[in-house]
Design a protein around this motif. Structure first.
Motif, PDB file in Angstrom:
ATOM      1  N   PRO A  99      38.265  14.741  36.350  1.00 27.68           N
ATOM      2  CA  PRO A  99      37.698  14.836  35.102  1.00 27.68           C
ATOM      3  C   PRO A  99      36.431  15.504  35.073  1.00 27.68           C
ATOM      4  O   PRO A  99      35.755  15.775  36.134  1.00 27.68           O
ATOM      5  N   ARG A 100      36.045  16.096  33.842  1.00 28.08           N
ATOM      6  CA  ARG A 100      34.827  16.912  33.924  1.00 28.08           C
ATOM      7  C   ARG A 100      33.763  16.495  33.001  1.00 28.08           C
ATOM      8  O   ARG A 100      34.214  15.826  31.676  1.00 28.08           O
ATOM      9  N   LYS A 101      32.500  16.592  33.230  1.00 25.23           N
ATOM     10  CA  LYS A 101      31.776  16.213  32.136  1.00 25.23           C
ATOM     11  C   LYS A 101      30.577  17.139  31.948  1.00 25.23           C
ATOM     12  O   LYS A 101      30.079  17.841  32.890  1.00 25.23           O
ATOM     13  N   SER A 102      30.389  17.601  30.573  1.00 23.25           N
ATOM     14  CA  SER A 102      29.216  18.403  30.260  1.00 23.25           C
ATOM     15  C   SER A 102      27.865  18.007  30.743  1.00 23.25           C
ATOM     16  O   SER A 102      27.603  16.876  30.131  1.00 23.25           O
ATOM     17  N   ILE A 103      27.011  18.850  31.287  1.00 25.24           N
ATOM     18  CA  ILE A 103      25.833  18.397  31.465  1.00 25.24           C
ATOM     19  C   ILE A 103      24.781  18.424  30.322  1.00 25.24           C
ATOM     20  O   ILE A 103      24.081  17.579  30.123  1.00 25.24           O
ATOM     21  N   SER A 104      24.967  19.579  29.760  1.00 24.33           N
ATOM     22  CA  SER A 104      23.914  19.821  28.472  1.00 24.33           C
ATOM     23  C   SER A 104      24.033  18.807  27.377  1.00 24.33           C
ATOM     24  O   SER A 104      22.970  18.700  26.367  1.00 24.33           O
ATOM     25  N   ASP A 105      25.242  18.087  27.283  1.00 23.68           N
ATOM     26  CA  ASP A 105      25.372  17.129  26.104  1.00 23.68           C
ATOM     27  C   ASP A 105      24.927  15.856  26.418  1.00 23.68           C
ATOM     28  O   ASP A 105      24.875  14.938  25.535  1.00 23.68           O
ATOM     29  N   VAL A 106      24.335  15.451  27.430  1.00 22.82           N
ATOM     30  CA  VAL A 106      23.619  14.163  27.993  1.00 22.82           C
ATOM     31  C   VAL A 106      22.259  13.962  27.159  1.00 22.82           C
ATOM     32  O   VAL A 106      21.401  15.090  27.238  1.00 22.82           O
ATOM     33  N   GLN A 107      22.031  12.654  26.900  1.00 24.34           N
ATOM     34  CA  GLN A 107      20.705  12.483  26.212  1.00 24.34           C
ATOM     35  C   GLN A 107      19.749  11.824  27.225  1.00 24.34           C
ATOM     36  O   GLN A 107      20.281  11.196  28.191  1.00 24.34           O
ATOM     37  N   PRO A 108      18.588  11.885  26.975  1.00 20.89           N
ATOM     38  CA  PRO A 108      17.641  11.506  28.023  1.00 20.89           C
ATOM     39  C   PRO A 108      17.869  10.029  28.268  1.00 20.89           C
ATOM     40  O   PRO A 108      18.513   9.275  27.199  1.00 20.89           O
ATOM     41  N   GLY A 109      17.441   9.609  29.365  1.00 18.35           N
ATOM     42  CA  GLY A 109      17.488   8.133  29.539  1.00 18.35           C
ATOM     43  C   GLY A 109      16.644   7.651  30.751  1.00 18.35           C
ATOM     44  O   GLY A 109      15.457   8.027  30.720  1.00 18.35           O
ATOM     45  N   SER A 110      16.636   6.326  31.051  1.00 21.40           N
ATOM     46  CA  SER A 110      15.718   5.605  32.026  1.00 21.40           C
ATOM     47  C   SER A 110      15.789   5.970  33.296  1.00 21.40           C
ATOM     48  O   SER A 110      17.056   5.942  33.622  1.00 21.40           O
ATOM     49  N   VAL A 111      15.017   6.035  34.107  1.00 23.05           N
ATOM     50  CA  VAL A 111      14.918   6.137  35.545  1.00 23.05           C
ATOM     51  C   VAL A 111      15.415   5.046  36.279  1.00 23.05           C
ATOM     52  O   VAL A 111      14.918   3.771  36.076  1.00 23.05           O
ATOM     53  N   PRO A 112      16.668   5.000  36.967  1.00 26.35           N
ATOM     54  CA  PRO A 112      17.140   3.905  37.586  1.00 26.35           C
ATOM     55  C   PRO A 112      16.159   3.609  39.006  1.00 26.35           C
ATOM     56  O   PRO A 112      15.304   4.601  39.267  1.00 26.35           O
ATOM     57  N   PRO A 113      16.633   2.385  39.627  1.00 23.86           N
ATOM     58  CA  PRO A 113      15.652   2.317  41.057  1.00 23.86           C
ATOM     59  C   PRO A 113      16.132   2.963  41.726  1.00 23.86           C
ATOM     60  O   PRO A 113      17.220   3.612  42.010  1.00 23.86           O
ATOM     61  N   GLU A 114      15.134   3.323  42.790  1.00 23.56           N
ATOM     62  CA  GLU A 114      15.400   4.080  43.995  1.00 23.56           C
ATOM     63  C   GLU A 114      16.359   3.700  44.899  1.00 23.56           C
ATOM     64  O   GLU A 114      16.492   2.705  45.644  1.00 23.56           O
ATOM     65  N   PRO A 115      17.407   4.610  45.267  1.00 26.89           N
ATOM     66  CA  PRO A 115      18.499   4.075  46.010  1.00 26.89           C
ATOM     67  C   PRO A 115      17.809   4.101  47.680  1.00 26.89           C
ATOM     68  O   PRO A 115      16.908   4.567  47.974  1.00 26.89           O
ATOM     69  N   ASP A 116      18.856   3.303  48.401  1.00 28.34           N
ATOM     70  CA  ASP A 116      18.386   3.325  49.762  1.00 28.34           C
ATOM     71  C   ASP A 116      18.438   4.818  50.511  1.00 28.34           C
ATOM     72  O   ASP A 116      19.290   5.449  50.234  1.00 28.34           O
ATOM     73  N   PRO A 117      17.337   4.934  51.312  1.00 26.69           N
ATOM     74  CA  PRO A 117      17.124   6.359  51.858  1.00 26.69           C
ATOM     75  C   PRO A 117      18.123   6.606  52.802  1.00 26.69           C
ATOM     76  O   PRO A 117      18.370   7.774  53.152  1.00 26.69           O
ATOM     77  N   SER A 118      18.906   5.634  53.419  1.00 30.27           N
ATOM     78  CA  SER A 118      19.837   5.892  54.410  1.00 30.27           C
ATOM     79  C   SER A 118      21.089   6.353  53.589  1.00 30.27           C
ATOM     80  O   SER A 118      22.059   6.788  54.457  1.00 30.27           O
ATOM     81  N   LEU A 119      21.287   6.275  52.274  1.00 35.09           N
ATOM     82  CA  LEU A 119      22.485   6.841  51.880  1.00 35.09           C
ATOM     83  C   LEU A 119      22.703   8.178  51.819  1.00 35.09           C
ATOM     84  O   LEU A 119      21.638   8.966  51.794  1.00 35.09           O
ATOM     85  N   PRO A 120      24.174   8.651  51.610  1.00 34.80           N
ATOM     86  CA  PRO A 120      24.256  10.101  51.612  1.00 34.80           C
ATOM     87  C   PRO A 120      23.631  10.850  50.471  1.00 34.80           C
ATOM     88  O   PRO A 120      23.842  10.238  49.340  1.00 34.80           O
ATOM     89  N   GLY A 121      23.040  11.763  50.486  1.00 32.60           N
ATOM     90  CA  GLY A 121      22.597  12.410  49.165  1.00 32.60           C
ATOM     91  C   GLY A 121      23.191  13.817  49.037  1.00 32.60           C
ATOM     92  O   GLY A 121      23.902  13.979  47.719  1.00 32.60           O
ATOM     93  N   LEU A 122      23.744  14.645  49.929  1.00 30.71           N
ATOM     94  CA  LEU A 122      24.303  15.778  49.451  1.00 30.71           C
ATOM     95  C   LEU A 122      25.622  15.780  50.438  1.00 30.71           C
ATOM     96  O   LEU A 122      25.518  15.456  51.798  1.00 30.71           O
ATOM     97  N   VAL A 123      26.671  16.389  49.912  1.00 29.78           N
ATOM     98  CA  VAL A 123      27.703  16.922  50.971  1.00 29.78           C
ATOM     99  C   VAL A 123      27.716  18.539  50.785  1.00 29.78           C
ATOM    100  O   VAL A 123      28.216  18.739  49.475  1.00 29.78           O
ATOM    101  N   LEU A 124      27.547  19.379  51.620  1.00 24.64           N
ATOM    102  CA  LEU A 124      27.559  20.634  51.513  1.00 24.64           C
ATOM    103  C   LEU A 124      28.773  21.246  52.320  1.00 24.64           C
ATOM    104  O   LEU A 124      28.607  20.889  53.535  1.00 24.64           O
ATOM    105  N   TYR A 125      29.462  22.043  51.958  1.00 21.81           N
ATOM    106  CA  TYR A 125      30.481  22.540  52.590  1.00 21.81           C
ATOM    107  C   TYR A 125      30.318  23.675  53.393  1.00 21.81           C
ATOM    108  O   TYR A 125      29.757  24.810  52.867  1.00 21.81           O
ATOM    109  N   THR A 126      30.430  23.724  54.624  1.00 20.04           N
ATOM    110  CA  THR A 126      30.012  25.120  55.499  1.00 20.04           C
ATOM    111  C   THR A 126      31.217  25.452  56.276  1.00 20.04           C
ATOM    112  O   THR A 126      32.033  24.771  56.562  1.00 20.04           O
ATOM    113  N   SER A 127      31.556  26.798  56.549  1.00 17.14           N
ATOM    114  CA  SER A 127      32.758  27.427  57.295  1.00 17.14           C
ATOM    115  C   SER A 127      32.338  27.317  58.468  1.00 17.14           C
ATOM    116  O   SER A 127      31.210  27.718  58.989  1.00 17.14           O
TER     117      SER A 127
END
Length: 491
Positions: free
Chosen positions: A135-163
């Motif tokens: 499924p796809r979600k448009s980024i620009s259609d989103v309305q402003p929202g409230s900031v959620p609590p800070e996630p645990d720093p040990s959680l994955p943040g990015l998955v970057l694909y490298t050859s």
């Protein structure tokens, strides 16, 4: 997706007694500057839009609310504000995000989506022809929202694909803690602060353009001006105190003196992702009044070595280890080599910026560390003063000829000193007597191969001279400007 498998998250720290304690608060929110109370006008500027800090935060927080609870999301990482908002939103929500290169072919794109298990694609672009079942979600259609609590720093943040050297690209899992540690170490090395304005036009799916070039300002507080494309004119037209580029960008700027001169007010010109040729280094210094800062890193380790903003900058060298990063050289069987500036060995690194592991079968498989050290696959020399020089990849840039170990980078630098030479790539090719011979592929104005061979022999030891030179119209490069030597070898 688990944050890591047992033993994958952090290697042991070698007790060599020389680590400086950096300023780094692991409990500080990853995007600390973005969350500050005071608004900042023109916090992010792109060719299409300008947003304040609070506008960016509200937009990203609204999208974060819509993706919270997702296992993994992907983003069509075209250059521009929507990609920045999507990555910011995922990090606010604690959802790992996978950037998809905008020029990814159908097979690469399908592999990334399938391998990552992305449940949603964030995009402002029409669906790719052929069809994603995701499924796809448009980024620009989103309305402003409230900031959620800070996630645990040990959680994955990015998955970057490298050859890698073989097989399909691998998903490198980087924790929020690793990203934060790297940005703080770079802020210390580069004296990077909220008073800076960063300018660049780099892709938003690699470490240089995305982690340093977008998340850096969101953590440190500097303004960001993304030029869309990294052209000399775009850099010259956007005033800033820091500029990021890859060697191809700096080479083009060096060839555009009027644009280069407009960078003179800047305090830091950073080059990375590949070695900066010495002639380009010298030209940038002459045209802008300052030498570029070079740095070294890779997707799996983030940035680990760099010259300092307030220190020396040496052509052909990438500097010193960042705070709390350790490096060492080893030979083919793992024995340590001396830091004598001569010995060429495989570079290994250790520190808090290492990957958690690689995506495998719906989880994270730990990287194969060697007693806590990550083998980079690069070969280097380290001087007695700790300065690092990257020779290249062990698979393509360490040439063993007649019992000698020859670094391809040294030969390339010598070739580039010839006034007719524009580009050079050196590899080892099979030789019946020597095992391997030094072979060069050169883009140059009219010149004979023998003239270039003699030129190098007059400047380096005789065994380092190229024995064969191919004059070619161009060298194969990837999107980040790195020469693809495997193609020169027919691989």
């Amino acid at each position: 997706m688990p944050g890591s498998l047992p033993g994958a998250a952090r290697p042991r720290q070698p007790n060599n007694g020389d680590a400086r304690e950096p300023w780094h608060d692991p409990h500080m929110p990853l995007l600390a500057a973005l969350l500050q109370d005071a608004d900042v006008a023109g916090f992010v500027v792109t060719p299409d839009r300008t947003v304040s800090r609070h506008e960016l935060l509200g937009w990203a927080a609204g999208l974060a609310a819509e993706i919270t609870g997702r296992r993994v999301v992907a983003v069509e990482a075209a250059p521009g504000l929507p990609t920045m908002v999507a990555v910011t939103a995922a990090l606010l929500a604690g959802v790992p995000i996978v950037p998809i290169p905008p020029d990814a072919g159908e097979l690469e794109r399908a592999h990334i989506l399938r391998d990552s298990g992305a449940e949603l694609i964030l995009t402002d672009f029409p669906a790719a022809s052929g069809s994603d079942a995701v499924p796809r979600k448009s980024i620009s259609d989103v309305q402003p929202g409230s900031v959620p609590p800070e996630p645990d720093p040990s959680l994955p943040g990015l998955v970057l694909y490298t050859s890698g050297t073989t097989g399909a690209p691998k998903g490198v899992v980087l924790s929020r803690a690793a990203i934060a540690a790297d940005l703080d170490a770079l802020a210390a090395a580069w004296l990077w602060s909220a008073d800076d304005t960063l300018v660049h036009g780099l892709p938003l799916y690699h470490v240089h353009g995305l982690v340093l070039g977008v998340l850096g300002p969101l953590r440190i507080g500097s303004k960001l001006r993304h030029t869309g494309k990294p052209t000399p004119e775009a850099y010259g037209d956007n005033p800033g105190s820091m500029y990021f580029g890859v060697p191809t960008v700096w080479s083009r700027i060096a060839a555009a003196p009027s644009s280069a001169a407009r960078l003179r007010p800047a305090r830091l010109l950073v080059s990375g992702s590949a070695a900066l040729p010495v002639p380009v280094f010298d030209a940038i210094r002459e045209l802008t009044g300052q030498a570029p800062v070079e740095r070294y890193g890779m997707t799996e380790t983030l940035i680990t070595v760099s010259a300092r903003a307030d220190g020396e900058r040496r052509a052909g060298h990438v500097g010193l280890p960042l705070d709390n990063i350790h490096t060492r050289l080893v030979d083919e069987i793992g024995n340590p080599l001396p830091d004598d500036g001569v010995s060429i060995g495989s570079l290994q690194v250790c520190g808090p910026t290492l990957l958690d592991g690689y995506l495998r079968d719906g989880g994270v498989r730990a990287a194969e560390l060697i007693d806590g050290w990550y083998p980079t696959g690069d070969v280097a020399t380290i001087g007695p003063d700790g300065w690092h020089r990257i020779v290249g990849r062990a698979s393509t840039d360490l040439i063993k000829s007649g019992g000698f170990r020859i670094g391809a980078g040294e030969v390339e630098d010598a070739l580039l000193l010839h006034p007719a030479v524009h580009e050079a790539a050196v590899i080892g090719t099979p030789h019946d007597d020597l095992g391997e011979q030094v072979t060069a592929f050169v883009v140059a104005d009219p010149v004979t191969p023998q003239e270039l061979i003699t030129f190098v022999a007059e400047r380096l030891a005789a065994h380092k001279r190229p024995r064969k030179i191919h004059l070619v119209p161009s060298l194969p490069r990837n999107a980040m400007g790195k020469i693809q030597k495997k193609q020169l070898m027919g691989g």
